[in-house]
Design an enzyme around this catalytic site. Structure first.
Site, PDB file in Angstrom:
ATOM      1  N   LYS A  88     -98.169 -31.583   2.087  1.00  0.00           N
ATOM      2  CA  LYS A  88     -96.942 -31.299   1.332  1.00  0.00           C
ATOM      3  C   LYS A  88     -95.939 -32.453   1.398  1.00  0.00           C
ATOM      4  O   LYS A  88     -96.029 -33.329   2.248  1.00  0.00           O
ATOM      5  CB  LYS A  88     -96.335 -29.981   1.808  1.00  0.00           C
ATOM      6  N   ARG A 129    -103.391 -22.933   6.386  1.00  0.00           N
ATOM      7  CA  ARG A 129    -103.957 -23.078   5.046  1.00  0.00           C
ATOM      8  C   ARG A 129    -104.001 -24.571   4.732  1.00  0.00           C
ATOM      9  O   ARG A 129    -102.954 -25.221   4.674  1.00  0.00           O
ATOM     10  CB  ARG A 129    -103.057 -22.336   4.046  1.00  0.00           C
TER      11      ARG A 129
END
Ligand code: HH2
Length: 401
Positions: free
Chosen positions: A343, A378
């Site tokens: 991210k 995840r």
């Protein structure tokens, strides 16, 4: 020289071992172990007289409680509080509060539940059971989208998706998360029919073949229902059951497990304001509301996982704070999932533009998440993450011979 050394005895098992090492009496070990762990418990919305009593009781037990300044002369009607004390003091507080008025009986019950160790969570799916808390679970990301921020367009075809899915299972994935709509900041919503067209053939193809539970990343109830019918065992709702009012009852009816994630607004709007008065407090409160709406619809707590939503309406600094403080969410009593992989906060912190070049940062984030209490991570890079979190887990549980 007395060789002074500050010990970290926050874990009761470690406290017991160190007390035994000094040769304490077995009775004493049992009595002192709960004195070794210090707790700071935040309480919201106490009536002023209740906050007053709480403070006095904690002081009488040798601990303390921080309350709002106006509590002492009832200049405020309500106050939040932070109870400060050892595990043993807080346990004794429970008994002292139980018969008291002003809602303190209920606070005693909630504190008792917080101190009670819960059942170890288990994921039940049509292929069997996956225990959580025995080792960190790795959820492999499979985006069936043309525009996902780091792997868009790669697994559009069911055959390619199955190849990638099997590869991730081979690399140690415990679960697979299939998504048909990108939720990157500013992403446009995908119509329901298009989302179904992308994910259904993939889930139908994967679910009977991969040997691990498949989750569907969607906030739309009809998509969730069709995906579960096609073989999915979990619904991963980035909106925490907020965006589709039918989602909670759909989850209840299908009997699947649901991941409720915290997000401010929608993917389109979430990055417009990333300032918070109390970041962890807001995330905790919103997730608590999601867990309650699941419960009201008939989804038992053991089928609800929570996720602080890294990157969803958070500043880069906020995401770092979440990674450090994610363990606070354990008080909700649900398994915790964290998705930090590749991210942008990693790119911003390390100065790396290309999401595919964020492996080391992603591994550090996964390790920190697990170290601080996450049950599931995840991730895109399953092979590397499996090794990294397994080592973190081994360190967390290491015992001296
Ligand atoms: N992050 C993304 C998507 N879904 N679900 C949960 N529960 N937690 C997350 O952190 C999370 C999520 C975004 O990552 P990705 O799927 O790789 O990208 P995109 O949304 O662009 O498809």
């Amino acid at each position: 020289m007395y060789h002074l050394r500050v010990l970290d005895l926050s874990d009761p098992g470690r406290a017991r071992a160190e007390l035994e090492r000094v040769g304490a009496d077995p009775e004493g070990v049992a009595r002192m172990t709960p004195k070794a762990g210090f707790l700071a418990v935040r309480v919201s919305g106490l009536k002023a007289p209740a906050a007053n009593i709480l403070k006095q009781e904690m002081l009488s037990l040798g601990g303390d409680a921080a309350v709002a300044r106006g509590v002492v002369n009832c200049a405020v009607e309500r106050s939040d509080a932070i109870i400060l004390g050892t595990r043993r003091q807080v346990r004794r507080l429970v008994g002292k509060l139980r018969p008291q008025p002003f809602g303190l009986g209920r606070l005693a019950d909630e504190l008792a539940a917080l101190l009670r160790p819960g059942e170890p969570p288990v994921l039940r799916w049509h292929g069997g059971e996956v225990p959580l808390g025995r080792r960190p679970l790795v959820m492999g990301v499979l985006n069936v989208t043309p525009d996902s921020f780091s792997d868009g367009g790669e697994h559009f075809d069911p055959g390619a998706a199955l190849d990638r899915a099997l590869e991730m299972v081979e690399q140690g994935a415990d679960l697979l998360d299939v998504g048909g709509e990108s939720s990157r900041p500013g992403a446009d919503p995908v119509p329901e029919e298009e989302e179904l067209r992308r994910i259904l053939p993939v889930i139908e193809h994967l679910a009977p073949r991969v040997g691990v539970p498949v989750s569907v990343d969607t906030y739309k109830a009809p998509v969730a229902r069709r995906a579960v019918e096609a073989g999915a065992s979990l619904v991963n709702d980035i909106s925490g059951l907020r965006m589709d009012p039918a989602m909670a009852s759909t989850v209840a009816q299908t009997g699947c497990t649901v991941v409720v994630m915290h997000m401010r607004g929608t993917p389109r709007t979430m990055q417009t304001d990333t300032r918070y008065e109390d970041l962890m407090g807001e995330i905790f409160g919103a997730l608590e509301a999601s867990v309650e709406s699941a419960a009201e619809a008939g989804v038992p707590r053991e089928r609800v996982w929570i996720d602080p939503g890294i990157g969803f309406g958070k500043s880069p600094e906020g995401n770092l704070v979440i990674l450090r403080r994610v363990g606070e969410l354990r008080s909700l009593g649900c398994p915790i999932l964290v998705g930090a992989s590749r991210k942008s906060f990693i790119g911003r912190t390390l100065g790396i533009d290309d999401p595919r070049d964020r492996l080391e940062g992603s591994l550090a984030a996964a390790v920190l998440a697990v170290w601080n209490g996450a049950h599931v991570v995840r991730v895109h890079d399953v092979h590397e993450t499996r090794r990294a979190v397994d080592l973190a887990w081994a360190v967390a549980r290491a015992q001296e011979e």
